[in-house]
Write a protein that holds these residues in place. Structure first.
Motif, mmCIF file in Angstrom:
data_model
loop_
_atom_site.group_PDB
_atom_site.id
_atom_site.type_symbol
_atom_site.label_atom_id
_atom_site.label_comp_id
_atom_site.label_asym_id
_atom_site.label_seq_id
_atom_site.Cartn_x
_atom_site.Cartn_y
_atom_site.Cartn_z
ATOM 1 N N ARG A 364 2.058 -9.295 1.148
ATOM 2 C CA ARG A 364 1.258 -9.670 2.311
ATOM 3 C C ARG A 364 0.833 -11.135 2.233
ATOM 4 O O ARG A 364 0.919 -11.884 3.217
ATOM 5 N N ALA A 365 0.404 -11.557 1.068
ATOM 6 C CA ALA A 365 -0.033 -12.946 0.921
ATOM 7 C C ALA A 365 1.110 -13.906 1.221
ATOM 8 O O ALA A 365 0.933 -14.927 1.900
ATOM 9 N N GLY A 366 2.310 -13.584 0.734
ATOM 10 C CA GLY A 366 3.451 -14.444 1.015
ATOM 11 C C GLY A 366 3.903 -14.353 2.451
ATOM 12 O O GLY A 366 4.280 -15.356 3.069
ATOM 13 N N GLY A 367 3.847 -13.146 3.034
ATOM 14 C CA GLY A 367 4.326 -12.947 4.394
ATOM 15 C C GLY A 367 3.505 -13.679 5.439
ATOM 16 O O GLY A 367 4.051 -14.296 6.358
ATOM 17 N N ILE A 368 2.173 -13.637 5.308
ATOM 18 C CA ILE A 368 1.333 -14.261 6.334
ATOM 19 C C ILE A 368 1.266 -15.786 6.193
ATOM 20 O O ILE A 368 0.654 -16.450 7.023
ATOM 21 N N SER A 369 1.933 -16.321 5.144
ATOM 22 C CA SER A 369 2.050 -17.780 5.078
ATOM 23 C C SER A 369 3.169 -18.292 5.978
ATOM 24 O O SER A 369 3.427 -19.490 6.047
ATOM 25 N N THR A 370 3.828 -17.369 6.673
ATOM 26 C CA THR A 370 4.893 -17.725 7.613
ATOM 27 C C THR A 370 4.309 -18.455 8.817
ATOM 28 O O THR A 370 3.353 -17.967 9.435
ATOM 29 N N PRO A 371 4.859 -19.595 9.191
ATOM 30 C CA PRO A 371 4.370 -20.270 10.404
ATOM 31 C C PRO A 371 4.488 -19.360 11.623
ATOM 32 O O PRO A 371 5.509 -18.702 11.829
ATOM 33 N N GLY A 372 3.430 -19.313 12.418
ATOM 34 C CA GLY A 372 3.417 -18.480 13.609
ATOM 35 C C GLY A 372 2.867 -17.099 13.387
ATOM 36 O O GLY A 372 2.644 -16.359 14.361
ATOM 37 N N ALA A 373 2.641 -16.703 12.126
ATOM 38 C CA ALA A 373 2.107 -15.369 11.830
ATOM 39 C C ALA A 373 0.590 -15.383 11.912
ATOM 40 O O ALA A 373 -0.061 -16.324 11.447
ATOM 41 N N GLU A 374 0.030 -14.326 12.486
ATOM 42 C CA GLU A 374 -1.426 -14.178 12.536
ATOM 43 C C GLU A 374 -1.938 -13.692 11.186
ATOM 44 O O GLU A 374 -1.209 -13.043 10.426
ATOM 45 N N GLN A 375 -3.183 -13.954 10.905
ATOM 46 C CA GLN A 375 -3.797 -13.424 9.684
ATOM 47 C C GLN A 375 -3.926 -11.913 9.745
ATOM 48 O O GLN A 375 -4.035 -11.250 8.713
ATOM 49 N N THR A 376 -3.922 -11.349 10.954
ATOM 50 C CA THR A 376 -4.021 -9.891 11.113
ATOM 51 C C THR A 376 -2.644 -9.238 11.195
ATOM 52 O O THR A 376 -2.539 -8.029 11.437
ATOM 53 N N ALA A 377 -1.594 -10.022 11.004
ATOM 54 C CA ALA A 377 -0.235 -9.482 11.129
ATOM 55 C C ALA A 377 0.019 -8.408 10.081
ATOM 56 O O ALA A 377 -0.551 -8.418 8.981
ATOM 57 N N LEU A 378 0.892 -7.476 10.437
ATOM 58 C CA LEU A 378 1.344 -6.454 9.508
ATOM 59 C C LEU A 378 2.565 -7.010 8.783
ATOM 60 O O LEU A 378 3.498 -7.518 9.418
ATOM 61 N N VAL A 379 2.564 -6.944 7.457
ATOM 62 C CA VAL A 379 3.702 -7.428 6.671
ATOM 63 C C VAL A 379 4.504 -6.236 6.184
ATOM 64 O O VAL A 379 3.946 -5.287 5.629
ATOM 65 N N VAL A 380 5.806 -6.290 6.417
ATOM 66 C CA VAL A 380 6.714 -5.230 5.968
ATOM 67 C C VAL A 380 7.690 -5.838 4.973
ATOM 68 O O VAL A 380 8.485 -6.717 5.327
ATOM 69 N N ASP A 381 7.622 -5.376 3.731
ATOM 70 C CA ASP A 381 8.503 -5.852 2.675
ATOM 71 C C ASP A 381 9.615 -4.832 2.478
ATOM 72 O O ASP A 381 9.394 -3.750 1.929
ATOM 73 N N ILE A 382 10.815 -5.159 2.967
ATOM 74 C CA ILE A 382 11.963 -4.265 2.802
ATOM 75 C C ILE A 382 12.698 -4.683 1.538
ATOM 76 O O ILE A 382 13.386 -5.704 1.504
ATOM 77 N N GLY A 383 12.515 -3.917 0.498
ATOM 78 C CA GLY A 383 13.152 -4.217 -0.776
ATOM 79 C C GLY A 383 14.394 -3.375 -0.983
ATOM 80 O O GLY A 383 14.868 -2.677 -0.091
ATOM 81 N N GLY A 384 14.923 -3.436 -2.201
ATOM 82 C CA GLY A 384 16.096 -2.632 -2.504
ATOM 83 C C GLY A 384 15.787 -1.147 -2.557
ATOM 84 O O GLY A 384 16.599 -0.328 -2.131
ATOM 85 N N GLY A 385 14.603 -0.796 -3.098
ATOM 86 C CA GLY A 385 14.292 0.620 -3.278
ATOM 87 C C GLY A 385 13.178 1.153 -2.420
ATOM 88 O O GLY A 385 13.105 2.359 -2.173
ATOM 89 N N THR A 386 12.244 0.299 -1.964
ATOM 90 C CA THR A 386 11.103 0.764 -1.178
ATOM 91 C C THR A 386 10.882 -0.126 0.030
ATOM 92 O O THR A 386 11.390 -1.237 0.116
ATOM 93 N N ILE A 387 10.101 0.408 0.949
ATOM 94 C CA ILE A 387 9.606 -0.351 2.091
ATOM 95 C C ILE A 387 8.086 -0.334 2.004
ATOM 96 O O ILE A 387 7.472 0.734 2.087
ATOM 97 N N ASP A 388 7.491 -1.516 1.808
ATOM 98 C CA ASP A 388 6.035 -1.632 1.711
ATOM 99 C C ASP A 388 5.502 -2.151 3.043
ATOM 100 O O ASP A 388 5.910 -3.222 3.502
ATOM 101 N N VAL A 389 4.613 -1.391 3.645
ATOM 102 C CA VAL A 389 3.961 -1.816 4.884
ATOM 103 C C VAL A 389 2.514 -2.135 4.535
ATOM 104 O O VAL A 389 1.776 -1.264 4.055
ATOM 105 N N VAL A 390 2.092 -3.391 4.778
ATOM 106 C CA VAL A 390 0.821 -3.871 4.246
ATOM 107 C C VAL A 390 -0.037 -4.430 5.364
ATOM 108 O O VAL A 390 0.359 -5.378 6.056
ATOM 109 N N ALA A 391 -1.228 -3.855 5.525
ATOM 110 C CA ALA A 391 -2.235 -4.372 6.446
ATOM 111 C C ALA A 391 -3.273 -5.143 5.634
ATOM 112 O O ALA A 391 -3.141 -5.305 4.412
ATOM 113 N N ALA A 392 -4.328 -5.590 6.305
ATOM 114 C CA ALA A 392 -5.329 -6.421 5.635
ATOM 115 C C ALA A 392 -6.000 -5.700 4.484
ATOM 116 O O ALA A 392 -6.281 -6.296 3.442
#
Length: 561
Positions: A364-392
């Motif tokens: 989440r910390a890395g995802g919301i550093s994306t330009p244009g992303a809100e601080q309240t954005a939902l970050v979804v980390d699609i990895g090789g084995g899991t999908i992490d959905v992260v809210a604040a």
């Protein structure tokens, strides 16, 4: 300022960032990625991460003073192939269909007669179908078959050996000959029907239930069975059917199943419409499963599966294109909990290693550093084995990710997992001739240099060493439909499941992780979420792209500490 390393050990790949950290800033100096050795969290995976970090140190001329990592938990991903679920067809039995080499043409029905090269005397004057068992060459049966044919009694020939063309060319008339047939299943039948049509031409008689009823003299109680069997032959160009006097005993095979939280606590079959229960249930609802042949109970914290037969059926793939039904699964086993890699990494590196609370919070910390992303954005980390959905303030970790897609592609096409890593990424072509490629959209591309002979007639993608052939069964447009549907079911549906579990209604979703580099994955996730949600690819720190979201988030945690 401190030279720090963010180490992200994933199920498929490992990413490492080197940066100067301090005074409220993270200044990234170098990055590298490599395949993860063995399973995530294993000693080999830690050794691989250290080796990658040492390579970065040598390349940059820097020495790490502190490192940061996340707790590690492996995910098991596998595919199990089961026989295609058989619909009951009563006294009728489909013995064979889709033989690659056949002789003659037309259809024939008769009493099965064993022809094995010995002296042959066939009683009566009725029509017969010759059955040539394994180990008997066509030369040994040619004269007896010619005698039956000259008397007008030979309606068809079915044989175990791969010699249909040789035999068919030597028989007068147009007697259908089908080879590679399990002939041991036929001699107890009262009637056998066989049909051969030109390649690519569908069957006429055996695919017509009324013809089956009339020509086999079926009872009224057999009519529904004839309809079910003929429906399976509508895309075949040759087939053999046997009719028994009585209905054979059904074969019972071990079933694949999973247990899911429900009102009745029932077990659900993986090969059934019940499989939708995994898609609809929240993350963590499945708590055990069993796979044949042992079907022993294995506890899980989460399970996600994709029935590849359903994927094929949904896009109306040709009947027979999938000869068996495969199910791809990702499992978070209950006996494989999270482990802190800090001490083991510190021993290998000789520097202090901090461990953050979770990989999801770093994503989440890395995802919301994306330009244009809100601080309240939902970050979804699609990895090789899991999908992490992260809210604040909370997150959900679901089984299933890029490896599930890879193993599904391998099961659908017959490619190796290594080849499937390339095949899954995007459009394919069919190599029509050494100089001509046919695209999925019908476009044509002419090559300056001829393609390898092994690629001609095959679907192929551009791999690390040129055209990589992987499939000779599907047409280009058919494979495109299968691939897109597979990404929707394996990744899009799983992301939607995790978002529902978190009970979030996001306006912005930032995707990070290796598979996110695939444009088709991005579109699949966007379609799985409600209309109006802004779904975009992460770009950590505005320059690192989607792959380094977790590693950059790990470095950011050092500022807070």
């Amino acid at each position: 300022m401190t030279i720090a390393a963010g180490i992200d050990i994933g199920n498929s790949t490992t990413e490492v960032l080197l940066a100067r950290v301090g005074r409220g800033e993270v200044d990234v100096l170098a990055d590298a990625t490599a395949p993860t050795r063995r399973s995530k969290g294993s000693a080999e995976s830690l050794d691989g991460a250290v080796s990658l970090l040492r390579r970065l140190e040598r390349r940059s001329g820097l020495s790490v003073e502190v490192a940061v990592a996340a707790p590690l938990r492996p995910v098991d991903t596998a595919a199990t192939t089961l026989p295609e679920p058989e619909q009951t067809t009563g006294r009728l039995r489909l013995v064979a269909s889709g033989s690659r080499t056949v002789g003659g043409e037309g259809s024939g029905i008769g009493r099965p007669v064993l022809v094995n090269g010995h002296a042959l005397s066939v009683d009566g004057s009725d029509a017969v179908v010759a059955v040539v068992p394994r180990g008997v060459a066509y030369q040994a049966v040619l004269e007896p078959l010619r005698a039956l044919a000259s008397g007008g009694r030979l309606m068809a020939v079915v044989m175990a050996e791969d010699e249909a063309v040789l035999l068919g060319n030597r028989l007068a008339g147009r007697v259908p000959v089908i080879d590679e047939v399990p002939t041991d299943q036929m001699l107890d039948a009262v009637r056998v029907a066989a049909e051969v049509r030109p390649a690519g031409t569908p069957l006429r008689d055996l695919a017509d239930p009324l013809q089956l009823v009339a020509q086999l003299g079926l009872r009224e109680t057999d009519r529904a069975d004839a309809a079910r069997l003929s429906a399976r032959l509508r895309d075949a160009s040759n087939a053999v059917i046997a009719l028994s006097e009585v209905m054979p005993a059904a074969e019972v095979s071990p079933a694949a199943w999973f247990e899911i939280d429900s009102a009745d606590g029932r077990r659900c079959l993986l090969l059934a419409s019940e499989n939708d229960a995994l898609r609809d249930a929240p993350v963590g609802a499945a708590h055990a499963y069993g796979l044949p042949p042992a079907v022993s109970r294995r506890k899980v914290d989460d399970l996600f599966a994709v029935d590849l037969g359903v994927v094929a059926d949904t896009v109306v793939a040709r009947s027979g294109a999938q000869r068996s039904r495969a199910v791809a699964l990702s499992m978070l086993h209950a006996d494989s909990p999270y482990r802190d890699p800090g001490d083991a990494l510190a021993d290998r590196l000789g520097v202090a290693v901090q461990t953050v609370a979770s990989e999801a919070t770093a994503a989440r910390a890395g995802g919301i550093s994306t330009p244009g992303a809100e601080q309240t954005a939902l970050v979804v980390d699609i990895g090789g084995g899991t999908i992490d959905v992260v809210a604040a303030g909370e997150n959900v970790v679901a089984a299933g990710g890029g490896q599930l897609l890879t193993i599904s592609v391998a099961a659908l096409t017959g490619a190796t997992p290594a080849a499937a890593e390339w095949v899954k990424r995007g459009p394919a072509v069919r190599v029509e001739t050494p100089h001509l490629l046919l695209g999925e959209d019908g476009s044509r591309e002419f090559l300056d240099r001829p393609a390898g002979r092994e690629t001609v007639g095959s679907l192929a993608v551009r791999g690390p060493a040129g055209l990589l052939p992987f499939d000779r069964t599907h047409a280009p447009g058919e494979w495109r439909a299968l691939r897109l549907r597979l990404k929707a079911d394996a990744l899009g549906a799983n992301v939607a499941r995790a978002v529902r579990t978190l009970n979030e209604r996001p306006t912005t979703v930032v995707l990070v992780g290796g598979p996110v580099g695939d444009d088709e994955v991005l579109a699949s996730v966007a379609r799985a979420l409600p209309s109006g949600v802004a779904v975009g690819r992460g770009n950590a720190a505005g320059m690192l792209g989607h792959r380094y979201g977790v590693a950059y988030g790990l470095l950011l945690s050092l500022l807070r500490s």
